[in-house]
Scaffold this motif. Structure first.
Motif: not given
Length: 88
Positions: A12, A16-17, A19, A47
């Motif tokens: 995750i 997320w990084s 994205a 994050m």
């Protein structure tokens, strides 16, 4: 199962990084919020902090589920209060 949970948390974080890096132009134009360093750096630091919380609560859960539940309740309540404070 424990190794899977660890890889989910790490996945995750890296997902997320990636994205935020790919969609940075959209993110930059859609936010007017202040940042401490730079929007990308702040997002990745946030994050990383969430990953640390995830790993901390996961390790606590392995030792004592009651304590982990209390930690989740406290962090959730604190997040709720901070969200309201920063919205106002």
């Amino acid at each position: 199962m424990q190794r899977l949970l660890l890889w989910i948390g790490i996945g995750i974080f890296f997902g997320w990084s990636i994205a935020i890096l790919v969609n940075f132009s959209i993110y930059q134009h859609s936010t007017e919020q202040w940042t401490f360093i730079h929007p990308i750096v702040d997002g990745i630091m946030f994050m990383a902090l969430m990953l640390v919380f995830y790993l901390f609560i996961w390790r606590t859960y392995k030792r004592n589920t009651s304590t982990a539940s209390k930690q989740i309740a406290v962090l959730g309540g604190l997040s709720f209060v901070l969200a309201i404070v920063f919205i106002i």
